[in-house]
Write a protein that holds these residues in place. Structure first.
Motif, PDB file in Angstrom:
ATOM      1  N   ARG A 218       0.816  -1.207   0.000  1.00  0.00           N
ATOM      2  CA  ARG A 218       0.000   0.000   0.000  1.00  0.00           C
ATOM      3  C   ARG A 218       0.856   1.268   0.000  1.00  0.00           C
ATOM      4  O   ARG A 218       0.433   2.320  -0.494  1.00  0.00           O
ATOM      5  N   THR A 219       2.053   1.188   0.572  1.00  0.00           N
ATOM      6  CA  THR A 219       2.917   2.370   0.630  1.00  0.00           C
ATOM      7  C   THR A 219       3.786   2.542  -0.614  1.00  0.00           C
ATOM      8  O   THR A 219       4.461   3.560  -0.752  1.00  0.00           O
ATOM      9  N   LEU A 220       3.767   1.571  -1.534  1.00  0.00           N
ATOM     10  CA  LEU A 220       4.515   1.712  -2.782  1.00  0.00           C
ATOM     11  C   LEU A 220       3.813   2.684  -3.718  1.00  0.00           C
ATOM     12  O   LEU A 220       2.586   2.766  -3.749  1.00  0.00           O
ATOM     13  N   ASP A 221       4.597   3.406  -4.526  1.00  0.00           N
ATOM     14  CA  ASP A 221       4.006   4.195  -5.595  1.00  0.00           C
ATOM     15  C   ASP A 221       3.642   3.256  -6.743  1.00  0.00           C
ATOM     16  O   ASP A 221       3.900   2.051  -6.692  1.00  0.00           O
ATOM     17  N   MET A 222       3.040   3.786  -7.801  1.00  0.00           N
ATOM     18  CA  MET A 222       2.594   2.922  -8.893  1.00  0.00           C
ATOM     19  C   MET A 222       3.772   2.277  -9.613  1.00  0.00           C
ATOM     20  O   MET A 222       3.673   1.133 -10.070  1.00  0.00           O
ATOM     21  N   GLU A 223       4.881   2.980  -9.722  1.00  0.00           N
ATOM     22  CA  GLU A 223       6.050   2.393 -10.365  1.00  0.00           C
ATOM     23  C   GLU A 223       6.531   1.161  -9.598  1.00  0.00           C
ATOM     24  O   GLU A 223       6.872   0.136 -10.193  1.00  0.00           O
ATOM     25  N   GLY A 224       6.533   1.255  -8.263  1.00  0.00           N
ATOM     26  CA  GLY A 224       6.935   0.116  -7.450  1.00  0.00           C
ATOM     27  C   GLY A 224       5.964  -1.041  -7.566  1.00  0.00           C
ATOM     28  O   GLY A 224       6.354  -2.214  -7.641  1.00  0.00           O
ATOM     29  N   ARG A 225       4.679  -0.741  -7.593  1.00  0.00           N
ATOM     30  CA  ARG A 225       3.668  -1.792  -7.735  1.00  0.00           C
ATOM     31  C   ARG A 225       3.802  -2.488  -9.087  1.00  0.00           C
ATOM     32  O   ARG A 225       3.633  -3.708  -9.195  1.00  0.00           O
ATOM     33  N   MET A 226       4.107  -1.705 -10.127  1.00  0.00           N
ATOM     34  CA  MET A 226       4.303  -2.312 -11.446  1.00  0.00           C
ATOM     35  C   MET A 226       5.516  -3.236 -11.459  1.00  0.00           C
ATOM     36  O   MET A 226       5.497  -4.295 -12.087  1.00  0.00           O
TER      37      MET A 226
END
Length: 476
Positions: A218-226
């Motif tokens: 949940r604390t990751l940005d979208m780049e990290g989630r990708m």
């Protein structure tokens, strides 16, 4: 009261056309919202359409780009990239002709939006929560970061989707992958996914769709989630997903394909209903606490052969399973590593930062943070390859290119580059590379090339040191 459903089940049920019962026990038919194509896996599919006299069912629901076979060498005075490989040139020309003949939007090398297929989909806003998304590329799982069901398909399936906008699929099991805790400085989303694959193995998710949950996700940005979703396939999973939230919505808002006005409000209402219901049950689950996680690097020839940066290469004698022991012995022989030796400190020849895993703006910013004011070690070649032309422009506007070039790195054009080594960017036999890409198979980055997978921070630190290095030491 309806039964609680997981994120995956909500999307699957909304897109399933035929149930098992209705089809007489055959696998169900799934409607596909978005079909992404590129020059490598689509030519045979278009040949199939022509041979059967078929049209593309919904051209506007298909997007094409040039990425795999595209050189990343600098553009010439006219703004074009010279293509010296006749096979690559033929693939690109064929894609352009196919898209023209069948009315499919194409982001060619001349387009301002050209880039890696799994980079431009999200940055254009074409990737949206609740969608089903397919592509003839295994790392389509990247798009699951937006709360979409996204997975790779084969060439014959590419033809099926082009012709029907549907796909026969067996329903996978659900797998809750929970990342608890908070990442320490120097540790990234790439380290999280490498740690997971190291824990459950390259077949640990076979037959499943991962849903990534927990505080660390949940604390990751979208780049990290990708990045995390991108490598789901490397653990054997069919796809990886993250439930959409405000971070997702803020990323999508205002992008070219994003809904606007009243359509945006309606979309938000739908998207907010997608997260897994309280009480929903997963078929499997695993939990990792990232609080003590250190940077992770691979040492072998699959992404599951990974250890913390301070660990040593495992001893085959300590592996009880005979087949796994032999696989480890074979991998170490290929990599030229000794059992028990430290991974940290291993000399490297090349550092590659890019790919659909780590070629986004946030990744380039991380690497530049480490490289600023420093130099690439003597004898080391460093390639920095943006995931799209849009990312390249933004990075240059921020001065990131000047940081890399001042350090002695090569600043390249957008494309898959050394991740797949079919475009002129590749290792020489016997060379060692620290790579931010997703696969370290034998020959993946060039025949005889040896790859250590790592995060952009670890890759940048290794470029400076000339050997596998712990980014925390450089950053401190």
């Amino acid at each position: 009261m309806p039964e609680p459903e997981t994120l995956f089940e909500k999307i699957w049920n909304a897109h399933q056309i035929d149930s098992d019962d209705a089809a007489g026990g055959a696998p169900p038919l799934l409607y596909i919202d978005l079909h992404l194509i590129h020059e490598v896996t689509s030519p045979q599919a278009f040949t199939e359409l022509r041979s059967r006299g078929l049209k593309v069912r919904r051209p506007a629901h298909t997007l094409a780009t040039m990425d795999h076979s595209t050189p990343t060498t600098p553009r010439d005075a006219s703004g074009r990239i010279p293509i010296v490989d006749p096979m690559a040139a033929a693939q690109l020309e064929q894609l352009e002709q196919n898209c023209k003949d069948f009315g499919i939007p194409l982001y060619s090398l001349d387009s301002a939006h050209q880039g890696i297929v799994h980079v431009i989909g999200p940055e254009l806003g074409a990737t949206q929560p609740g969608m089903t998304i397919v592509c003839g590329d295994s790392h389509t799982s990247t798009h699951g970061a937006f709360g979409a069901l996204a997975f790779g398909i084969g060439t014959s399936e590419v033809a099926d989707v082009l012709a029907t906008q549907c796909l026969i699929q067996r329903k996978p099991a659900t797998f809750d992958v929970r990342f608890e805790g908070r990442l320490a400085p120097g540790v990234t989303a790439k380290d999280m996914i490498l740690a997971l694959i190291g824990k459950i193995g390259v077949g640990g998710g076979t037959g499943c769709v991962f849903e990534y949950t927990g505080e660390a996700i949940r604390t990751l940005d979208m780049e990290g989630r990708m990045t995390v979703c991108n490598m789901s396939i490397e653990a054997g999973a069919r796809a990886g997903m993250v439930a959409p939230d405000d971070t997702t919505f803020e990323y999508i808002a205002g992008r070219p394909f994003a809904p606007a006005g009243a359509d945006w409000d309606a979309a938000l209402e739908r998207w907010r209903a997608l997260p897994t219901d309280a009480g929903a049950v997963y078929d499997r689950s695993v939990t990792l606490d990232v609080s003590e996680l250190e940077p992770v690097v691979t040492y072998g020839t699959n992404p599951g052969m990974s250890v913390g940066i301070g660990a040593r290469v495992p001893m085959p004698a300590g592996v009880p399973d005979l087949s796994e022991r032999r696989a480890l012995e074979k991998a170490l022989a290929y990599m030229g590593l000794e059992p028990g030796q430290p991974v940290k400190g291993q000399p490297v020849d090349v550092v590659f930062i890019g790919s659909c895993t780590n070629g986004r703006l946030a990744d380039l910013r991380m690497a530049a943070q480490v490289m600023k004011g420093r130099k690439v070690a003597a004898g080391v070649r460093m390639l920095v390859v943006p995931g799209s032309r849009a990312i390249k422009r933004q990075a240059e506007a921020e001065g990131l290119d000047r940081v890399f070039k001042a350090a002695g790195a090569e600043w390249r054009e957008a494309g898959c580059s050394m991740c797949i080594a079919m475009n002129g960017d590749q290792l020489e036999p016997g060379q060692y590379a620290v790579s931010t890409s997703n696969r370290n198979f034998e020959g993946r980055q060039g025949p005889g090339g040896r790859t250590f997978l790592a995060s952009p921070l670890t890759a940048a630190a290794s470029a400076i040191a000339g050997r596998v290095a712990d980014p925390r030491e450089v950053m401190s």
